[in-house]
Design an enzyme around this catalytic site. Structure first.
Site, short mmCIF file in Angstrom:
data_model
loop_
_atom_site.label_atom_id
_atom_site.label_comp_id
_atom_site.label_asym_id
_atom_site.label_seq_id
_atom_site.Cartn_x
_atom_site.Cartn_y
_atom_site.Cartn_z
N THR A 138 34.04 -29.26 30.73
CA THR A 138 35.02 -28.26 31.14
C THR A 138 35.10 -28.15 32.66
O THR A 138 34.12 -28.41 33.36
CB THR A 138 34.62 -26.88 30.57
N ASP A 139 36.27 -27.72 33.15
CA ASP A 139 36.41 -27.50 34.60
C ASP A 139 35.54 -26.34 35.08
O ASP A 139 35.30 -26.18 36.28
CB ASP A 139 37.88 -27.27 34.98
N GLU A 140 35.04 -25.52 34.12
CA GLU A 140 34.28 -24.34 34.53
C GLU A 140 32.96 -24.70 35.21
O GLU A 140 32.35 -23.87 35.87
CB GLU A 140 34.04 -23.41 33.33
N TYR A 167 27.74 -19.79 29.86
CA TYR A 167 28.47 -20.89 29.22
C TYR A 167 28.61 -22.08 30.16
O TYR A 167 28.23 -23.21 29.84
CB TYR A 167 29.86 -20.41 28.76
#
Ligand code: NAD
Ligand code: TYD
Length: 350
Positions: A134-136, A159
């Site tokens: 994910t880009d997170e 997360y």
């Protein structure tokens, strides 16, 4: 005949990927390994249950014996690892399960795949471990700039920290053993089968039930939205053409504030479905702890190397998504009678 071990294939993106691949290829096998947590739903795969190229195994990616058995009984060519705890709000309340599934589960898969694929002097030809990230993991952007594959990792939520942990283990297996791996880092997905704890299906479902639309903070946080089918297409391209050991960002310059998303959904439903869906439903609630301000992907690398681009504009994708939810009300009703309801009762206590 290539065999894919898809993990988490009963979840939102995994189920879309299984559909996408079985529609596109008639000469592949897919084994779907999914624990069926609250987010896993076999209803997402009902139409392909009987497909001879597809099989389902209920189980945990952390289960060493089970994963070893799958590798012993099948000549697995690709692992596509979607299985994860995926919701930021849950990770703030219960971080441990995120570390267990996202980090330890990924390491278990990596290790067993390595043992199965390693031969003297390297790895069997044509194998690949595909980590869906994910880009997170890049943290949060200010008003300008984009995430590149070289942007330093700076996760904030439990997360995203757990996804960063798994990404780094994938990197370690490449750096140390030269294991054939790729990692993709994608922006926020939306589309069919998305569990209604995430912003877009939650808003659609609440609108249709005339429930409040909870907007965290001032509603000005920005996400970069990608229609899920475009994500599936990108993963397929990376499996087939991605350079070993490389990371690819996936996103298509579709940034919107959360409030823009809320208003788009309200306006569409008001004009086309139900005049009682209005901005009166908007309810500002307490902000998410550590809420990342803005995500924005620079997709130049995957575009230049693999020719990927997002085919579905946000305007088209959001209509398709709303329409899918309208056409599949029973699917939503089946979900919202269980765990989700209890979860949201607690959320609204804030
Ligand atoms: P999801 O929560 O809808 O589905 C996750 C699936 O994994 C479920 O079917 C669940 O049963 C399964 N699962 C959970 N723990 C498991 C375990 N221990 N063993 C086996 N199966 C397990 O998630 P999603 O939105 O489909 O996301 C899929 C992947 O894509 C995740 O790795 C996520 O981090 C990543 N991702 C998601 C988005 C997004 O916008 N949804 C964006 C970028 C990356
Ligand atoms: P979400 O769908 O949970 O994805 P992520 O946190 O992984 O980006 O949330 C998207 C954005 O919407 C995020 O800024 C938080 C916000 N949000 C709300 O304002 N209200 C909600 O009820 C939810 C679930 C999210």
């Amino acid at each position: 005949m290539k065999t894919y071990l898809v993990t988490g294939g009963a979840g939102f993106i995994g189920a879309n990927f299984v559909h996408f691949m079985l529609n596109k290829y008639s000469d592949i096998n897919i084994i779907n390994l999914d624990k069926l947590t609250y987010a896993g739903n076999l209803e997402n795969l009902k139409d392909i249950e009987a497909n001879k190229n597809y099989s389902f195994v209920q189980g945990d990616i952390c289960d060493k014996k089970l994963v070893e058995k799958l590798f012993a009984e099948n000549e697995i060519d690709y692992v596509v690892n979607f299985a994860a705890e995926s919701h930021v709000d849950r990770s703030i309340k219960e971080p441990e399960i995120f570390v267990k599934t996202n980090v330890l589960g990924t390491v278990n898969l990596l290790n067993i795949a390595k043992n199965a694929w390693q031969v003297e002097g390297g790895f069997k030809q044509g194998k690949k471990f595909m980590q869906v990230s994910t880009d997170e993991v890049y943290g949060s952007l200010g008003k300008t700039g984009y995430f590149l594959e070289t942007t330093p990792l700076d996760p904030h939520s439990p997360y995203s920290a757990s996804k960063t942990g798994s990404d780094l283990m994938v990197k370690a297996y490449f750096d140390t053993y030269k294991m054939p791996v790729n990692t993709t880092r994608c922006s926020n997905n939306y589309g069919p089968y998305q569990f209604p704890e995430k912003l877009i299906p939650l808003l659609i479902n609440n609108c249709l039930n005339h429930k409040n639309l909870p907007v965290y903070g001032d509603g000005m946080n920005i996400r970069d939205w990608l229609y899920v089918e475009d994500h599936c297409k990108a993963i397929d391209m990376v499996i087939n053409g991605g350079r070993i050991g490389q990371v690819y960002n996936i996103g298509g310059h579709n940034e919107r504030t959360n409030m823009q998303i809320v208003k788009t959904i309200i306006n569409y439903l008001n004009e086309n479905v139900d005049k009682e869906v209005t901005e009166k439903l908007i309810t500002y609630v307490e902000d998410r702890l550590g809420h990342d301000k803005r995500y924005g992907i620079d997709p130049t690398k995957i575009k230049d190397e693999l020719g990927w681009y997002p085919e579905t504009t946000f305007e088209v994708g959001i209509k398709k998504t709303i329409k899918w939810n309208l056409d599949n009300k029973q699917w939503m009703d089946n979900i919202t009678t269980g765990d989700y309801q209890n979860y949201y009762k607690n959320m609204y206590k804030k």
